[in-house]
Design a protein around this motif. Sequence first.
Motif, PDB file in Angstrom:
ATOM      1  N   ALA A 309       0.596  -1.349  -0.366  1.00  0.00           N
ATOM      2  CA  ALA A 309       0.108  -0.058   0.070  1.00  0.00           C
ATOM      3  C   ALA A 309       0.767   0.946  -0.229  1.00  0.00           C
ATOM      4  N   ARG A 310       0.347   2.212  -0.567  1.00  0.00           N
ATOM      5  CA  ARG A 310       1.236   3.445  -0.694  1.00  0.00           C
ATOM      6  C   ARG A 310       0.365   4.479  -0.233  1.00  0.00           C
ATOM      7  N   TYR A 311       0.954   5.040   0.394  1.00  0.00           N
ATOM      8  CA  TYR A 311      -0.140   5.885   1.365  1.00  0.00           C
ATOM      9  C   TYR A 311       0.508   7.201   1.471  1.00  0.00           C
ATOM     10  N   CYS A 312      -0.226   8.852   0.782  1.00  0.00           N
ATOM     11  CA  CYS A 312       0.390   9.891   0.825  1.00  0.00           C
ATOM     12  C   CYS A 312      -0.701  10.871   1.996  1.00  0.00           C
ATOM     13  N   LYS A 313       0.493  11.528   2.561  1.00  0.00           N
ATOM     14  CA  LYS A 313      -0.246  12.357   3.603  1.00  0.00           C
ATOM     15  C   LYS A 313       0.942  14.114   3.567  1.00  0.00           C
ATOM     16  N   GLN A 314      -0.073  14.720   3.083  1.00  0.00           N
ATOM     17  CA  GLN A 314       0.741  15.811   3.785  1.00  0.00           C
ATOM     18  C   GLN A 314       0.170  16.370   6.010  1.00  0.00           C
ATOM     19  N   LEU A 315       1.391  16.565   5.931  1.00  0.00           N
ATOM     20  CA  LEU A 315       1.583  16.339   7.417  1.00  0.00           C
ATOM     21  C   LEU A 315       1.789  17.854   8.228  1.00  0.00           C
ATOM     22  N   ASN A 316       1.925  19.332   7.579  1.00  0.00           N
ATOM     23  CA  ASN A 316       1.927  19.948   7.521  1.00  0.00           C
ATOM     24  C   ASN A 316       2.098  21.423   6.056  1.00  0.00           C
ATOM     25  N   HIS A 317       2.091  22.326   6.646  1.00  0.00           N
ATOM     26  CA  HIS A 317       1.544  23.122   5.692  1.00  0.00           C
ATOM     27  C   HIS A 317       2.933  23.125   4.103  1.00  0.00           C
ATOM     28  N   GLU A 318       4.623  22.577   4.547  1.00  0.00           N
ATOM     29  CA  GLU A 318       5.558  22.512   4.009  1.00  0.00           C
ATOM     30  C   GLU A 318       6.304  21.295   4.169  1.00  0.00           C
ATOM     31  N   MET A 319       5.419  19.591   4.449  1.00  0.00           N
ATOM     32  CA  MET A 319       6.154  18.766   4.473  1.00  0.00           C
ATOM     33  C   MET A 319       4.724  17.727   4.225  1.00  0.00           C
ATOM     34  N   TRP A 320       5.082  16.692   3.229  1.00  0.00           N
ATOM     35  CA  TRP A 320       4.436  15.972   3.016  1.00  0.00           C
ATOM     36  C   TRP A 320       5.840  14.184   3.564  1.00  0.00           C
ATOM     37  N   GLY A 321       4.520  13.728   3.513  1.00  0.00           N
ATOM     38  CA  GLY A 321       5.581  12.623   3.474  1.00  0.00           C
ATOM     39  C   GLY A 321       4.385  11.270   2.548  1.00  0.00           C
ATOM     40  N   VAL A 322       4.954  10.144   1.720  1.00  0.00           N
ATOM     41  CA  VAL A 322       4.528   9.390   1.013  1.00  0.00           C
ATOM     42  C   VAL A 322       5.386   7.614   1.944  1.00  0.00           C
ATOM     43  N   VAL A 323       4.759   6.588   2.137  1.00  0.00           N
ATOM     44  CA  VAL A 323       5.148   5.553   2.722  1.00  0.00           C
ATOM     45  C   VAL A 323       4.150   4.339   2.128  1.00  0.00           C
ATOM     46  N   ASP A 324       5.583   3.826   1.798  1.00  0.00           N
ATOM     47  CA  ASP A 324       5.331   2.719   1.497  1.00  0.00           C
ATOM     48  C   ASP A 324       4.886   1.035   2.483  1.00  0.00           C
ATOM     49  N   VAL A 325       4.104  -0.111   2.028  1.00  0.00           N
ATOM     50  CA  VAL A 325       4.356  -0.829   3.402  1.00  0.00           C
ATOM     51  C   VAL A 325       2.959  -2.194   2.605  1.00  0.00           C
ATOM     52  N   SER A 326       4.488  -3.493   3.131  1.00  0.00           N
ATOM     53  CA  SER A 326       3.768  -4.687   2.720  1.00  0.00           C
ATOM     54  C   SER A 326       2.487  -5.045   2.817  1.00  0.00           C
ATOM     55  N   LEU A 327       1.906  -6.044   1.482  1.00  0.00           N
ATOM     56  CA  LEU A 327       1.121  -7.103   2.605  1.00  0.00           C
ATOM     57  C   LEU A 327       0.497  -8.324   2.642  1.00  0.00           C
ATOM     58  N   GLU A 328       2.069  -8.488   3.215  1.00  0.00           N
ATOM     59  CA  GLU A 328       2.192  -9.648   2.842  1.00  0.00           C
ATOM     60  C   GLU A 328       1.890 -10.182   4.031  1.00  0.00           C
ATOM     61  N   ASN A 329       1.684  -9.630   5.516  1.00  0.00           N
ATOM     62  CA  ASN A 329       1.106 -10.236   6.334  1.00  0.00           C
ATOM     63  C   ASN A 329      -0.641 -10.058   6.672  1.00  0.00           C
ATOM     64  N   LEU A 330      -1.326  -9.063   4.990  1.00  0.00           N
ATOM     65  CA  LEU A 330      -2.905  -9.497   5.505  1.00  0.00           C
ATOM     66  C   LEU A 330      -3.210 -10.466   3.873  1.00  0.00           C
ATOM     67  N   PHE A 331      -2.593 -10.995   2.942  1.00  0.00           N
ATOM     68  CA  PHE A 331      -2.275 -11.106   2.020  1.00  0.00           C
ATOM     69  C   PHE A 331      -1.752 -12.755   1.970  1.00  0.00           C
TER      70      PHE A 331
END
Length: 654
Positions: A309-331
């Motif tokens: 899963a790739r998740y994008c979030k604006q953490l504050n007015h000047e910083m963004w985060g983009v994170v990947d995490v495997s789904l093997e624990n779910l499937f």
Amino acid sequence: MPRIRGTSSDFLNTEEGDDDLEVFDQCPNNYQEHHHFDNLDEASSATPGNNKEVQGQSLLDPCIDQQPQVTDNISLNDNNEDVASHSLTYSQSPIPPPIIIVDGLRLFSPRQGNTHRASDLLIAVSANAKVNRNKIIEVAVDSMEELTRMALVGEPLWKFDKKRNAEVLNDIEYMREYGHIHATLMEIMRMVEVGEPQSLPNLDSSSESSIESEYKPTLLPKEAGQESLYSEASRDSAYFKMSASSFVELLMDLKQWSSLFSNIVSRAMVLGVLSSSGFQRNYDGTIQVMTAEFHASTPFIPHRESYFARYCKQLNHEMWGVVDVSLENLFPYPSTVFRRRPSGCLIKDMPNGCSKVIWVEHVQVDSNLVPYIFKPVVTSGFVFGARRWIDTVVRQCERFEALITPSTPNANGVFIPQPGRTSLLKLSERMMRSFFADVGGGTLNNWTSLPLSCAEGIKVMAKNSMDDPGKPPGTTLVFATSLGLSAPPKKLFNFLRQGDSRPKWDILSHGLSVNEVAYIHNGRDPLNRVSIMQVNASQNRVHMLYLQESRTDNTGSYVVYAPVEVSAMSMVFNGGNPDYVHILPSGFAILPDTDINQMNGETAGCGSLLTVAFHVVDRASTLDFIPLSSVNTIYHVITDTAMSIKAAVMSNNL
């Protein structure tokens, strides 16, 4: 391709359609992509390293050691054809090649497409089930919190290793903080707290203990239904000229992301979007379910495949985060030999129009299939670490700067007009992407060892380019090998990129002069450049033209080239559309033979891991069969090239 009469400046100044270049001779139609094979016997006997003992470990050393004297000829067809389209036609000599196991190579490698489509569909359907959808969202949110902390905090989570001159993840602290704790490791943590010996025991009795401790990453405990996986973790940061929002869009757009990181990503697909902002080009809160394969520029390092899963979030007015995490624990059905712990980047807008990126790579992987010569740089995290992602972004920003930089005459006095500059850089970028795709170990590449008794270290595959307007139509063969050399990577890189060195390793340039007639810098390092290389048969005869890109950074070096017809080169040079120019790239990928972090980032004291790859058209072959004549030709071409380079290293003739 016709041979021409004229000087290097003639073709550079010729407008498309001009007839200033007088044809005095016609080349055979097999004037192929990477080499013009006229007489391999003559070329081999002229090779500097032929029949000499050479040093350095190699995946094809047994072949080189046992190779007989080469006295074979490659015969060419007589009809005319473009420079990127000669075929491999081999006539046997009285001296036989190494023992052939079969009369040809039948390619029955399973096509991976159907398997992937079924697995992709299963993930897509499962991910959209309500219960799984909620789980994925929860995992993605937790992963963003973990990535943020991993990117921003220092000790005790990250420790500075003086020996490696780099930050390393404190695995015990990580497992304590994020709950990945095994009963055995709880006891280890207790030992640490009371000051008892802190060496981690081997939790898997079946694992090998012969790997040097300085290269051996932490062995994580077994989870139900999976093999023991090693942990690789790294963190790096850099500044580059791009806004945070623009970089976020690049990461969240599949086509842009795959293209930018073509040296790392061999295959990628978005299987579903679980959450989005609902506004175009606004990715705040977007969660994508994806699949991707990650590769290195050699067929011998196994690719890494993951559903995540790739998740994008604006953490504050000047910083963004983009994170990947495997789904093997779910499937339970995706791969269990590679898992992507929360990995990705934080991007912060800076006042000067630049952005600061902090990148974290944290994975678990089974590295048992990695060949011994690549083991140190792979298991240390050097090949797939954060620095490789960061340097790719920085290099792409430098490339964009080169694209918009006004043209000026280069040191050779050649002025490349701005439209020509743009076209040449675009053509070279396509050439590099094609090279990365051709030489990697992803599932789209069905590599097979040559059917020779001593050629297990030479890989070959057949491709069909009928539907690609940028490649010559028909069956093409890609063949490659990797070898270890004692020369430092930078020194080897300079040797391979320079025109006056080419006759020392290129069996078809022996006795000819090779000059760089024009070039474009595409990075701050002057060695990063796109060049037009001209091979001269005599003072007034152009034997061959190559488009060549030389690229080097902290994570590796490349010298990639492709022959281009004179008319096509003239058209591109004057700003014509490069999309339909036929190119098949060949070249070299260079890695240090050890983690250079242990050497303060310097490569002068280490050796090199060189991958040699060729891509040629062969009408005698099909997607399912390569005849014996072509197998023999492949063997001789790649071993002659490797021997010549080794001989230059041995004689210190770099």
